[in-house]
Motif scaffolding. Structure first.
Motif, PDB file in Angstrom:
ATOM      1  N   ILE A   1     -11.347   5.753   6.252  1.00  0.00           N
ATOM      2  CA  ILE A   1     -12.001   5.614   7.558  1.00  0.00           C
ATOM      3  C   ILE A   1     -11.765   6.908   8.327  1.00  0.00           C
ATOM      4  O   ILE A   1     -10.615   7.269   8.614  1.00  0.00           O
ATOM      5  CB  ILE A   1     -11.433   4.420   8.338  1.00  0.00           C
ATOM      6  CG1 ILE A   1     -11.630   3.125   7.542  1.00  0.00           C
ATOM      7  CG2 ILE A   1     -12.082   4.319   9.712  1.00  0.00           C
ATOM      8  CD1 ILE A   1     -10.939   1.927   8.124  1.00  0.00           C
ATOM      9  N   GLY A   2     -12.839   7.599   8.644  1.00  0.00           N
ATOM     10  CA  GLY A   2     -12.716   8.865   9.362  1.00  0.00           C
ATOM     11  C   GLY A   2     -11.943   9.878   8.547  1.00  0.00           C
ATOM     12  O   GLY A   2     -11.980   9.880   7.314  1.00  0.00           O
ATOM     13  N   ASP A   3     -11.208  10.740   9.259  1.00  0.00           N
ATOM     14  CA  ASP A   3     -10.458  11.793   8.590  1.00  0.00           C
ATOM     15  C   ASP A   3      -9.000  11.445   8.333  1.00  0.00           C
ATOM     16  O   ASP A   3      -8.330  12.142   7.595  1.00  0.00           O
ATOM     17  CB  ASP A   3     -10.500  13.083   9.423  1.00  0.00           C
ATOM     18  CG  ASP A   3     -11.884  13.684   9.444  1.00  0.00           C
ATOM     19  OD1 ASP A   3     -12.615  13.541   8.451  1.00  0.00           O
ATOM     20  OD2 ASP A   3     -12.234  14.294  10.476  1.00  0.00           O
ATOM     21  N   GLY A   4      -8.500  10.345   8.948  1.00  0.00           N
ATOM     22  CA  GLY A   4      -7.073  10.143   8.848  1.00  0.00           C
ATOM     23  C   GLY A   4      -6.588   8.754   8.497  1.00  0.00           C
ATOM     24  O   GLY A   4      -5.394   8.494   8.541  1.00  0.00           O
ATOM     25  N   ILE A   5      -7.482   7.838   8.160  1.00  0.00           N
ATOM     26  CA  ILE A   5      -7.048   6.471   7.867  1.00  0.00           C
ATOM     27  C   ILE A   5      -7.457   6.112   6.440  1.00  0.00           C
ATOM     28  O   ILE A   5      -8.623   6.238   6.075  1.00  0.00           O
ATOM     29  CB  ILE A   5      -7.645   5.463   8.871  1.00  0.00           C
ATOM     30  CG1 ILE A   5      -7.218   5.844  10.284  1.00  0.00           C
ATOM     31  CG2 ILE A   5      -7.234   4.041   8.516  1.00  0.00           C
ATOM     32  CD1 ILE A   5      -7.866   5.033  11.375  1.00  0.00           C
ATOM     33  N   VAL A   6      -6.472   5.673   5.655  1.00  0.00           N
ATOM     34  CA  VAL A   6      -6.729   5.263   4.267  1.00  0.00           C
ATOM     35  C   VAL A   6      -6.187   3.853   4.083  1.00  0.00           C
ATOM     36  O   VAL A   6      -5.019   3.576   4.369  1.00  0.00           O
ATOM     37  CB  VAL A   6      -6.050   6.223   3.263  1.00  0.00           C
ATOM     38  CG1 VAL A   6      -6.303   5.755   1.834  1.00  0.00           C
ATOM     39  CG2 VAL A   6      -6.544   7.643   3.449  1.00  0.00           C
ATOM     40  N   ILE A   7      -7.042   2.965   3.623  1.00  0.00           N
ATOM     41  CA  ILE A   7      -6.678   1.582   3.325  1.00  0.00           C
ATOM     42  C   ILE A   7      -6.596   1.458   1.807  1.00  0.00           C
ATOM     43  O   ILE A   7      -7.552   1.789   1.100  1.00  0.00           O
ATOM     44  CB  ILE A   7      -7.740   0.589   3.843  1.00  0.00           C
ATOM     45  CG1 ILE A   7      -8.102   0.856   5.309  1.00  0.00           C
ATOM     46  CG2 ILE A   7      -7.326  -0.849   3.590  1.00  0.00           C
ATOM     47  CD1 ILE A   7      -7.021   0.592   6.288  1.00  0.00           C
ATOM     48  N   THR A   8      -5.462   0.975   1.299  1.00  0.00           N
ATOM     49  CA  THR A   8      -5.274   0.803  -0.146  1.00  0.00           C
ATOM     50  C   THR A   8      -5.053  -0.673  -0.448  1.00  0.00           C
ATOM     51  O   THR A   8      -4.248  -1.329   0.205  1.00  0.00           O
ATOM     52  CB  THR A   8      -4.054   1.607  -0.631  1.00  0.00           C
ATOM     53  OG1 THR A   8      -4.236   2.978  -0.283  1.00  0.00           O
ATOM     54  CG2 THR A   8      -3.884   1.484  -2.137  1.00  0.00           C
ATOM     55  N   ILE A   9      -5.754  -1.188  -1.445  1.00  0.00           N
ATOM     56  CA  ILE A   9      -5.528  -2.558  -1.902  1.00  0.00           C
ATOM     57  C   ILE A   9      -4.289  -2.507  -2.791  1.00  0.00           C
ATOM     58  O   ILE A   9      -4.299  -1.915  -3.865  1.00  0.00           O
ATOM     59  CB  ILE A   9      -6.740  -3.110  -2.686  1.00  0.00           C
ATOM     60  CG1 ILE A   9      -8.026  -2.990  -1.863  1.00  0.00           C
ATOM     61  CG2 ILE A   9      -6.464  -4.549  -3.119  1.00  0.00           C
ATOM     62  CD1 ILE A   9      -7.977  -3.629  -0.496  1.00  0.00           C
ATOM     63  N   VAL A  10      -3.211  -3.132  -2.330  1.00  0.00           N
ATOM     64  CA  VAL A  10      -1.938  -3.079  -3.032  1.00  0.00           C
ATOM     65  C   VAL A  10      -1.811  -4.210  -4.047  1.00  0.00           C
ATOM     66  O   VAL A  10      -1.331  -4.010  -5.155  1.00  0.00           O
ATOM     67  CB  VAL A  10      -0.768  -3.128  -2.019  1.00  0.00           C
ATOM     68  CG1 VAL A  10       0.565  -3.164  -2.721  1.00  0.00           C
ATOM     69  CG2 VAL A  10      -0.847  -1.945  -1.068  1.00  0.00           C
TER      70      VAL A  10
ATOM     71  N   ARG B   1      -3.004  -8.007  -0.270  1.00  0.00           N
ATOM     72  CA  ARG B   1      -2.022  -7.139   0.396  1.00  0.00           C
ATOM     73  C   ARG B   1      -2.641  -5.752   0.481  1.00  0.00           C
ATOM     74  O   ARG B   1      -3.132  -5.232  -0.522  1.00  0.00           O
ATOM     75  CB  ARG B   1      -0.713  -7.093  -0.385  1.00  0.00           C
ATOM     76  CG  ARG B   1       0.022  -8.425  -0.353  1.00  0.00           C
ATOM     77  CD  ARG B   1       1.264  -8.419  -1.213  1.00  0.00           C
ATOM     78  NE  ARG B   1       2.114  -7.267  -0.986  1.00  0.00           N
ATOM     79  CZ  ARG B   1       3.233  -7.267  -0.238  1.00  0.00           C
ATOM     80  NH1 ARG B   1       3.627  -8.375   0.335  1.00  0.00           N
ATOM     81  NH2 ARG B   1       3.942  -6.178  -0.096  1.00  0.00           N
ATOM     82  N   ILE B   2      -2.621  -5.197   1.690  1.00  0.00           N
ATOM     83  CA  ILE B   2      -3.184  -3.876   1.882  1.00  0.00           C
ATOM     84  C   ILE B   2      -2.137  -2.934   2.453  1.00  0.00           C
ATOM     85  O   ILE B   2      -1.216  -3.356   3.149  1.00  0.00           O
ATOM     86  CB  ILE B   2      -4.423  -3.905   2.803  1.00  0.00           C
ATOM     87  CG1 ILE B   2      -4.066  -4.445   4.182  1.00  0.00           C
ATOM     88  CG2 ILE B   2      -5.537  -4.710   2.186  1.00  0.00           C
ATOM     89  CD1 ILE B   2      -5.191  -4.335   5.177  1.00  0.00           C
ATOM     90  N   GLY B   3      -2.281  -1.678   2.111  1.00  0.00           N
ATOM     91  CA  GLY B   3      -1.456  -0.628   2.688  1.00  0.00           C
ATOM     92  C   GLY B   3      -2.345   0.213   3.587  1.00  0.00           C
ATOM     93  O   GLY B   3      -3.499   0.476   3.250  1.00  0.00           O
ATOM     94  N   ILE B   4      -1.809   0.621   4.733  1.00  0.00           N
ATOM     95  CA  ILE B   4      -2.585   1.399   5.686  1.00  0.00           C
ATOM     96  C   ILE B   4      -1.850   2.696   5.995  1.00  0.00           C
ATOM     97  O   ILE B   4      -0.696   2.669   6.410  1.00  0.00           O
ATOM     98  CB  ILE B   4      -2.817   0.606   6.986  1.00  0.00           C
ATOM     99  CG1 ILE B   4      -3.510  -0.718   6.675  1.00  0.00           C
ATOM    100  CG2 ILE B   4      -3.613   1.445   7.987  1.00  0.00           C
ATOM    101  CD1 ILE B   4      -3.544  -1.684   7.829  1.00  0.00           C
ATOM    102  N   GLU B   5      -2.515   3.808   5.756  1.00  0.00           N
ATOM    103  CA  GLU B   5      -1.995   5.113   6.149  1.00  0.00           C
ATOM    104  C   GLU B   5      -2.843   5.580   7.321  1.00  0.00           C
ATOM    105  O   GLU B   5      -4.062   5.699   7.203  1.00  0.00           O
ATOM    106  CB  GLU B   5      -2.128   6.116   5.006  1.00  0.00           C
ATOM    107  CG  GLU B   5      -1.305   5.778   3.786  1.00  0.00           C
ATOM    108  CD  GLU B   5      -1.556   6.752   2.656  1.00  0.00           C
ATOM    109  OE1 GLU B   5      -1.595   7.969   2.925  1.00  0.00           O
ATOM    110  OE2 GLU B   5      -1.740   6.276   1.532  1.00  0.00           O
ATOM    111  N   ALA B   6      -2.180   5.812   8.471  1.00  0.00           N
ATOM    112  CA  ALA B   6      -2.900   6.248   9.663  1.00  0.00           C
ATOM    113  C   ALA B   6      -2.017   7.201  10.457  1.00  0.00           C
ATOM    114  O   ALA B   6      -0.787   7.139  10.356  1.00  0.00           O
ATOM    115  CB  ALA B   6      -3.272   5.039  10.518  1.00  0.00           C
ATOM    116  N   PRO B   7      -2.633   8.074  11.246  1.00  0.00           N
ATOM    117  CA  PRO B   7      -1.842   8.950  12.098  1.00  0.00           C
ATOM    118  C   PRO B   7      -0.962   8.120  13.034  1.00  0.00           C
ATOM    119  O   PRO B   7      -1.316   6.987  13.395  1.00  0.00           O
ATOM    120  CB  PRO B   7      -2.897   9.721  12.901  1.00  0.00           C
ATOM    121  CG  PRO B   7      -4.154   9.612  12.102  1.00  0.00           C
ATOM    122  CD  PRO B   7      -4.066   8.305  11.382  1.00  0.00           C
TER     123      PRO B   7
END
Length: 69
Positions: A14-23, A31-37
């Protein structure tokens, strides 16, 4: 609403800084993992609603939350 299909270990960006991973996927739970600023708040919906209600009930709390952001 955009609906996407993903398998375990696949991602959504999502955009330049958000990554959603299906764990993990188990029966009716995903279960999801979220990497965001760090400046982007990430909450479960029920927590978000509780925070909104708290902010409306106490205007001082809303001011403090705005100061932290």
């Amino acid at each position: 609403m955009l609906v996407l299909s993903r398998k375990k270990n696949e991602q959504i960006v999502i955009g330049d800084g958000i990554v959603i991973t299906i764990v993990d996927v188990r029966r009716d739970k995903v279960r999801i993992g979220i990497e965001a600023p760090t400046h982007v708040p990430v909450h479960r919906h029920e927590v978000y609603l509780a925070l909104q209600q708290e902010a409306q009930a106490t205007p001082a709390a809303a001011n403090e939350a705005a100061d932290e952001a």
